[in-house]
Write an enzyme that holds these catalytic residues in place. Structure first.
Site, PDB file in Angstrom:
ATOM      1  CE  LYS A  38       0.918  19.070  -0.069  1.00 28.57           C
ATOM      2  NZ  LYS A  38       1.420  19.177   1.141  1.00 28.57           N
ATOM      3  CB  CYS A  39      -0.266   9.291  -0.151  1.00 31.89           C
ATOM      4  SG  CYS A  39      -1.143   7.852  -0.251  1.00 31.89           S
ATOM      5  N   GLY A  40      -2.826   9.269   2.095  1.00 32.27           N
ATOM      6  CA  GLY A  40      -3.354   8.584   3.090  1.00 32.27           C
ATOM      7  C   GLY A  40      -2.409   7.806   3.889  1.00 32.27           C
ATOM      8  CB  THR A  42       2.008  10.717   4.023  1.00 34.19           C
ATOM      9  OG1 THR A  42       1.490  10.861   2.440  1.00 34.19           O
ATOM     10  CG2 THR A  42       3.050  11.129   4.395  1.00 34.19           C
TER      11      THR A  42
END
Length: 164
Positions: A38-40, A42
Site C-alpha cells: 500500500k505504498c506509492g 508499490t
C-alpha cells in the site's frame, strides 16, 4: 565489509518455513527488496516481475521482504500479501515473512545490509519501501539502490547483467 555470509543468514518464507537465501535461490544472483502493498512505490512490483522474467532463466531471482515499518504500508497477513502480489502484479518470485528492516528489532540480514554503501557512499537505515540490494552468488553485496531507483533503471539492470 560484511563479516557474515548473507546467503546463510536464517530467514522465513511468507508461508513460515525456515530458509536461507542459498536454500531459496540456490547459486542465483539475488535482488533483495523490502516491499509493501500500500505504498506509492508499490507499482515497482511490475518492474521487479519483469526483471524476474528477463533474468530469471540466466541465474537471477528477486526476493521480496515485506515490511510494515514505513507508515503501516504493509498491514496484511501473509495470506493477504501473497494474494495481493499474485493477483495484482503476477509476482512469482519468492517472498519472505514480514519483518523489520530498521530499529532494535531489525532482521539480522538487514543488520548486515545497512552497513553497505549506496552509489553516493551512504550507509545506514533503509530509507523507505523498495530499497534494493543486489547480492552475488558468493554472498557479497554488489549494489544498493535506494527506493526511488526503479527496478529497470540502467544502474540496476547493468549491475544484474555484470553479476550474471
Amino acid at each position: 565489509m560484511l563479516v557474515t555470509n548473507l546467503r546463510e543468514i536464517p530467514l522465513r518464507t511468507l508461508t513460515d518455513e525456515p530458509t536461507t537465501l542459498t536454500q531459496l535461490a540456490g547459486d542465483k544472483v539475488v535482488l533483495l527488496v523490502n516491499v509493501a502493498s500500500k505504498c506509492g512505490l508499490t507499482p515497482q512490483y511490475t518492474g521487479l516481475v519483469e526483471l524476474q522474467q528477463t533474468y530469471g532463466p540466466k541465474g537471477f531471482t528477486v526476493v521480496g521482504f515485506p515490511c510494515n515499518q514505513f507508515m503501516g504500508q504493509e498491514p496484511g497477513s501473509a495470506e493477504e500479501i501473497a494474494e495481493f502480489c499474485a493477483a495484482t502484479y503476477g509476482v512469482d518470485f519468492p517472498l519472505l515473512e514480514k519483518d523489520d528492516v530498521n530499529g532494535a528489532d531489525r532482521h539480522p540480514i538487514y543488520e548486515e545490509l545497512t552497513k553497505v554503501a549506496d552509489a553516493a557512499g551512504e550507509t545506514g537505515d533503509i530509507q523507505w519501501n523498495f530499497e534494493k540490494f543486489l547480492i552475488g552468488r558468493d554472498g557479497a553485496v554488489l549494489g544498493r539502490f535506494r527506493p526511488r531507483t526503479e527496478p529497470k533503471d540502467p544502474a540496476v539492470t547493468g549491475a544484474i547483467e555484470a553479476a550474471l
